[in-house]
Enzyme design. Sequence first.
Site, PDB file in Angstrom:
ATOM      1  N   GLY A 168       0.917  -1.221   0.062  1.00 32.55           N
ATOM      2  CA  GLY A 168      -0.048  -0.093  -0.103  1.00 32.55           C
ATOM      3  C   GLY A 168       0.842   1.269  -0.039  1.00 32.55           C
ATOM      4  O   GLY A 168       0.404   2.325   0.393  1.00 32.55           O
ATOM      5  N   GLY A 169       2.139   1.240  -0.570  1.00 26.37           N
ATOM      6  CA  GLY A 169       2.858   2.278  -0.508  1.00 26.37           C
ATOM      7  C   GLY A 169       3.290   3.184   0.647  1.00 26.37           C
ATOM      8  O   GLY A 169       3.773   4.176   0.928  1.00 26.37           O
ATOM      9  N   SER A 209       4.621  -5.459  -3.260  1.00 22.72           N
ATOM     10  CA  SER A 209       4.766  -4.111  -2.980  1.00 22.72           C
ATOM     11  C   SER A 209       5.566  -3.381  -2.003  1.00 22.72           C
ATOM     12  O   SER A 209       6.605  -3.907  -1.399  1.00 22.72           O
ATOM     13  CB  SER A 209       3.678  -3.202  -3.548  1.00 22.72           C
ATOM     14  OG  SER A 209       3.849  -2.152  -3.819  1.00 22.72           O
TER      15      SER A 209
END
Length: 413
Positions: free
Chosen positions: A32-33, A110
């Site tokens: 989620g960055g 991610s």
Amino acid sequence: MSEDCLTLNIWRPASAKAADKPLPVMVWIHGGGFVSGSGQIPGDVLAQEGVIVVSMNYRLGALGFFAHPQLDNPVANFGLSDVVKALRWVQRNIGTFNGDKDNVTIFGVSAGGMMVNLLLVNQQASGSFHKAISQSGYIAWPLPVKEKQNQFAVRDVYGNTMLHAEQQGREKASQWLEGEATLKQLKALPGEVITGRFEGFYSPIVDGVTLENQPYKLVKTHSNEVSLITGGNSFEGSVMPYSGYTVPQYLQSWKTFPGQVDLLYKEDWNHSHERAAKRAFGDERYLFSAYFLGQQWQHKPSPAWLYYIDQKPTKESPGSPHGYDQQLIFNTFKSQDAKTQRLAKTLRNYWVNFAKSGSPVLNTDKTWSANTQGHPTWLVLPSETEEVNLYATRFKSIKTRLENRESTEGNGQ
């Protein structure tokens, strides 16, 4: 919206009994960055394959990664500290759920894949996990540094000298408070103010404690020696619109450092400059990370396996988008054709086999060679064929860009 968020979710097979042999443990770290996401996953999808599944929440945004001149705290990566603490909790308590504390695999996509990379070079996490799966991590992406760690600074993707983390923190705080902040004012800020006024992704910080240097440098000499799976998808650049990086700015960065997007990504360039920029961005940020880790693991006693997913969700898709492997692992597609179902099952089998045995391949009729020196082998899915030197020319150019960011102009010397 609160710092009080370090919670864990645990799934185990319904048939698990205390008297049974302890089960392998798979700890999911969400992406989620570093600004969004949660540990809310369908963990039962993997638990029914005979493993214990754990997920967690950790502090995000400025609550999780923040430095400021008013904060007299050597630690800046509070979110990373949360994950380390969660892994220690697993070591102490997972046996209660019939989990094997001596067989723990961490995995994530991610920012979760990047967190796996950070744990690989975090000595505080040593011994708390035994295998790792980094999906679309970005270990070679430049990170800001605290002022006291200035010797570890590098230039950003655009070739600019990066602001110190304290300078970045001061700028953020001035937006929250519309002026210079005091420590008392910072501590009084509601969580939703701190987390709600930021666009794009957040970055971990080289603070000298939880992260002693740029992680791509640490991994060469200070990594936790565990078996590794790492890789990504064919069109990772699908995430670019959410990253805070624009197409014109990113294309300009290729004029700063060596490399020609129009030649390296000729087919995409002919389709549109935007598609070429996105493909290059995804390769540089995510796929190159897997390539780089694979290179480093060639010199380590533990093996590494590289994977590359190239399946178009639709005929119009330029490739497998960022996060596609997460959808496959947890079977979260709204609808699946038979081909996608087969790929999802194949990927889950590889992941569970790795957690159970330390190798993704158990059946003799399947081949997935570990990455070895001079022979960088990728497993290409869904074909399950091996390819040596995948995108060698592109990765060579990206590696040159990485080396050019280390110029003394970028670290204040």
